[in-house]
Design a protein around this motif. Structure first.
Motif, mmCIF file in Angstrom:
data_model
loop_
_atom_site.group_PDB
_atom_site.id
_atom_site.type_symbol
_atom_site.label_atom_id
_atom_site.label_comp_id
_atom_site.label_asym_id
_atom_site.label_seq_id
_atom_site.Cartn_x
_atom_site.Cartn_y
_atom_site.Cartn_z
ATOM 1 N N LEU A 35 7.484 9.181 10.875
ATOM 2 C CA LEU A 35 7.799 10.429 10.168
ATOM 3 C C LEU A 35 7.372 10.350 8.705
ATOM 4 C CD1 LEU A 35 11.281 11.249 11.740
ATOM 5 C CD2 LEU A 35 9.153 12.554 12.014
ATOM 6 N N GLN A 36 7.579 9.199 8.067
ATOM 7 C CA GLN A 36 7.119 9.020 6.689
ATOM 8 C C GLN A 36 5.607 9.203 6.608
ATOM 9 O OE1 GLN A 36 8.447 5.231 5.127
ATOM 10 N NE2 GLN A 36 10.570 5.622 5.740
ATOM 11 N N ASP A 37 4.888 8.600 7.551
ATOM 12 C CA ASP A 37 3.426 8.720 7.559
ATOM 13 C C ASP A 37 2.988 10.153 7.851
ATOM 14 O OD1 ASP A 37 3.248 6.020 6.968
ATOM 15 O OD2 ASP A 37 2.853 5.421 9.039
ATOM 16 N N LEU A 38 3.648 10.819 8.776
ATOM 17 C CA LEU A 38 3.315 12.210 9.089
ATOM 18 C C LEU A 38 3.524 13.109 7.875
ATOM 19 C CD1 LEU A 38 4.789 12.593 12.690
ATOM 20 C CD2 LEU A 38 2.381 12.801 12.051
ATOM 21 N N ASN A 39 4.581 12.850 7.119
ATOM 22 C CA ASN A 39 4.861 13.660 5.930
ATOM 23 C C ASN A 39 3.814 13.480 4.841
ATOM 24 O OD1 ASN A 39 7.130 14.945 6.960
ATOM 25 N ND2 ASN A 39 8.494 13.302 6.299
ATOM 26 N N LYS A 40 3.082 12.376 4.864
ATOM 27 C CA LYS A 40 2.010 12.131 3.882
ATOM 28 C C LYS A 40 0.692 12.777 4.301
ATOM 29 C CE LYS A 40 3.925 7.650 2.622
ATOM 30 N NZ LYS A 40 3.730 6.190 2.768
ATOM 31 N N MET A 41 0.596 13.151 5.577
ATOM 32 C CA MET A 41 -0.642 13.734 6.090
ATOM 33 C C MET A 41 -0.711 15.210 5.740
ATOM 34 S SD MET A 41 -0.865 12.100 9.888
ATOM 35 C CE MET A 41 -0.674 10.339 10.109
ATOM 36 N N ASP A 42 -1.920 15.695 5.656
ATOM 37 C CA ASP A 42 -2.122 17.123 5.450
ATOM 38 C C ASP A 42 -1.585 17.860 6.679
ATOM 39 O OD1 ASP A 42 -3.530 19.750 5.589
ATOM 40 O OD2 ASP A 42 -4.439 18.995 3.737
ATOM 41 N N PRO A 43 -0.792 18.913 6.477
ATOM 42 C CA PRO A 43 -0.239 19.628 7.628
ATOM 43 C C PRO A 43 -1.298 20.266 8.524
ATOM 44 C CG PRO A 43 0.486 20.627 5.545
ATOM 45 C CD PRO A 43 -0.334 19.430 5.206
ATOM 46 N N GLU A 44 -2.523 20.400 8.023
ATOM 47 C CA GLU A 44 -3.609 20.950 8.828
ATOM 48 C C GLU A 44 -4.231 19.909 9.759
ATOM 49 O OE1 GLU A 44 -4.653 24.248 8.900
ATOM 50 O OE2 GLU A 44 -2.801 24.490 7.765
ATOM 51 N N ASP A 45 -3.975 18.626 9.486
ATOM 52 C CA ASP A 45 -4.538 17.572 10.326
ATOM 53 C C ASP A 45 -3.986 17.658 11.745
ATOM 54 O OD1 ASP A 45 -5.993 16.614 8.235
ATOM 55 O OD2 ASP A 45 -4.747 14.842 7.888
ATOM 56 N N SER B 170 4.370 1.818 20.724
ATOM 57 C CA SER B 170 4.693 1.094 21.959
ATOM 58 C C SER B 170 5.953 0.259 21.785
ATOM 59 C CB SER B 170 3.547 0.153 22.329
ATOM 60 O OG SER B 170 3.462 -0.906 21.390
ATOM 61 N N HIS B 171 6.483 -0.165 22.913
ATOM 62 C CA HIS B 171 7.517 -1.190 22.920
ATOM 63 C C HIS B 171 6.845 -2.490 22.464
ATOM 64 C CE1 HIS B 171 9.128 1.757 25.772
ATOM 65 N NE2 HIS B 171 10.318 1.285 25.429
ATOM 66 N N GLU C 10 11.608 9.393 22.347
ATOM 67 C CA GLU C 10 11.928 9.627 20.943
ATOM 68 C C GLU C 10 10.882 10.490 20.240
ATOM 69 O OE1 GLU C 10 13.749 6.866 18.291
ATOM 70 O OE2 GLU C 10 14.017 5.408 19.915
ATOM 71 N N LEU C 11 9.675 10.487 20.746
ATOM 72 C CA LEU C 11 8.600 11.234 20.080
ATOM 73 C C LEU C 11 8.378 12.630 20.653
ATOM 74 C CD1 LEU C 11 5.985 8.391 19.513
ATOM 75 C CD2 LEU C 11 7.844 9.156 18.026
ATOM 76 N N TYR D 206 11.254 -1.699 18.370
ATOM 77 C CA TYR D 206 12.261 -2.669 18.820
ATOM 78 C C TYR D 206 11.823 -4.120 18.638
ATOM 79 C CZ TYR D 206 13.100 1.812 21.022
ATOM 80 O OH TYR D 206 13.222 3.150 21.254
ATOM 81 N N THR D 207 11.182 -4.400 17.523
ATOM 82 C CA THR D 207 10.810 -5.780 17.212
ATOM 83 C C THR D 207 11.715 -6.288 16.095
ATOM 84 O OG1 THR D 207 9.169 -5.149 15.563
ATOM 85 C CG2 THR D 207 8.399 -5.371 17.847
ATOM 86 N N ASP D 208 11.914 -7.576 16.059
ATOM 87 C CA ASP D 208 12.733 -8.170 15.008
ATOM 88 C C ASP D 208 12.104 -7.988 13.636
ATOM 89 O OD1 ASP D 208 14.617 -9.008 16.851
ATOM 90 O OD2 ASP D 208 13.714 -10.982 17.102
ATOM 91 N N ALA D 209 10.781 -7.913 13.595
ATOM 92 C CA ALA D 209 10.064 -7.809 12.329
ATOM 93 C C ALA D 209 10.144 -6.410 11.716
ATOM 94 C CB ALA D 209 8.599 -8.185 12.530
ATOM 95 N N ALA D 210 10.610 -5.438 12.487
ATOM 96 C CA ALA D 210 10.619 -4.054 12.009
ATOM 97 C C ALA D 210 11.730 -3.849 10.969
ATOM 98 C CB ALA D 210 10.803 -3.096 13.177
ATOM 99 N N ASP D 211 11.321 -3.583 9.719
ATOM 100 C CA ASP D 211 12.289 -3.286 8.674
ATOM 101 C C ASP D 211 12.769 -1.840 8.786
ATOM 102 O OD1 ASP D 211 12.022 -5.820 7.572
ATOM 103 O OD2 ASP D 211 10.416 -5.188 6.225
ATOM 104 N N VAL D 212 11.904 -0.997 9.300
ATOM 105 C CA VAL D 212 12.194 0.423 9.450
ATOM 106 C C VAL D 212 11.989 0.779 10.912
ATOM 107 C CG1 VAL D 212 11.497 2.749 8.725
ATOM 108 C CG2 VAL D 212 11.358 0.859 7.099
ATOM 109 N N HIS D 213 12.872 1.619 11.451
ATOM 110 C CA HIS D 213 12.716 2.078 12.827
ATOM 111 C C HIS D 213 11.342 2.729 12.966
ATOM 112 C CE1 HIS D 213 13.372 4.687 16.347
ATOM 113 N NE2 HIS D 213 14.241 3.742 16.722
ATOM 114 N N PHE D 214 10.672 2.490 14.076
ATOM 115 C CA PHE D 214 9.296 2.959 14.236
ATOM 116 C C PHE D 214 9.179 4.464 14.044
ATOM 117 C CE2 PHE D 214 10.677 4.106 18.435
ATOM 118 C CZ PHE D 214 9.818 5.109 18.850
#
Length: 146
Positions: free
Chosen positions: A56-66, A15-16, A82-83, A43-51
């Motif tokens: 994408l990092q989290d998706l890459n850690k998931m099993d591709p069958e999930d 979300s925004h 964006e998604l 788009y929060t100031d606290a975000a060190d990494v773009h959402f």
């Protein structure tokens, strides 16, 4: 004989600002801690990494069958836009119009129901849960509370 892995249904709320975090807080108050639910605040100031990069990092850690259900806050909004390209990933679905009823229905939906059927049913339930309460309320079909 090799044991077959159970396919996991992951739900990612994006979300925004902090809306997704608020939905997570309410979901866990009602339904307890959810292992297959992650949230992303854009788009929060606290975000060190773009959402999207974090997602994408989290998706890459998931099993591709999930199976992955992406839920965003606003159709046509930047988070949803964006998604859109992530729907090219196999077994990935994008739903917009995030609200608490939709999130709870998706999370608590039966594992045996096909993901596409689950999404369609939950979207319809969420639509029916949006009411202008100054108008006479429709007659309840059943007396069960959510």
């Amino acid at each position: 004989m090799k044991k077959r892995r159970v396919i996991v249904r992951q739900i990612l709320l994006a979300s925004h600002a902090e809306l997704a975090k608020g939905i997570l807080s309410a979901v866990e108050l009602i339904a307890g801690t959810q292992q297959n639910l992650k949230v992303y605040s854009a788009y929060t100031d606290a975000a060190d990494v773009h959402f999207k990069d974090q997602m994408l990092q989290d998706l890459n850690k998931m099993d591709p069958e999930d199976e992955v259900i992406l839920v965003t806050d606003l159709f046509g909004g930047s988070v949803n836009n964006e998604l859109l390209e992530l729907t090219k990933r196999p077994r990935t679905y994008l739903v917009t119009g995030m609200n608490l009823l939709l999130a709870l229905s998706l999370i608590l939906g039966p594992a045996g129901e096909s993901t596409e059927d689950l999404i369609r049913r939950c979207v319809e339930e969420a639509r029916q849960g949006i009411l202008y309460c100054n108008d006479p309320l429709p007659e309840a079909q059943d007396t069960d509370e959510f």
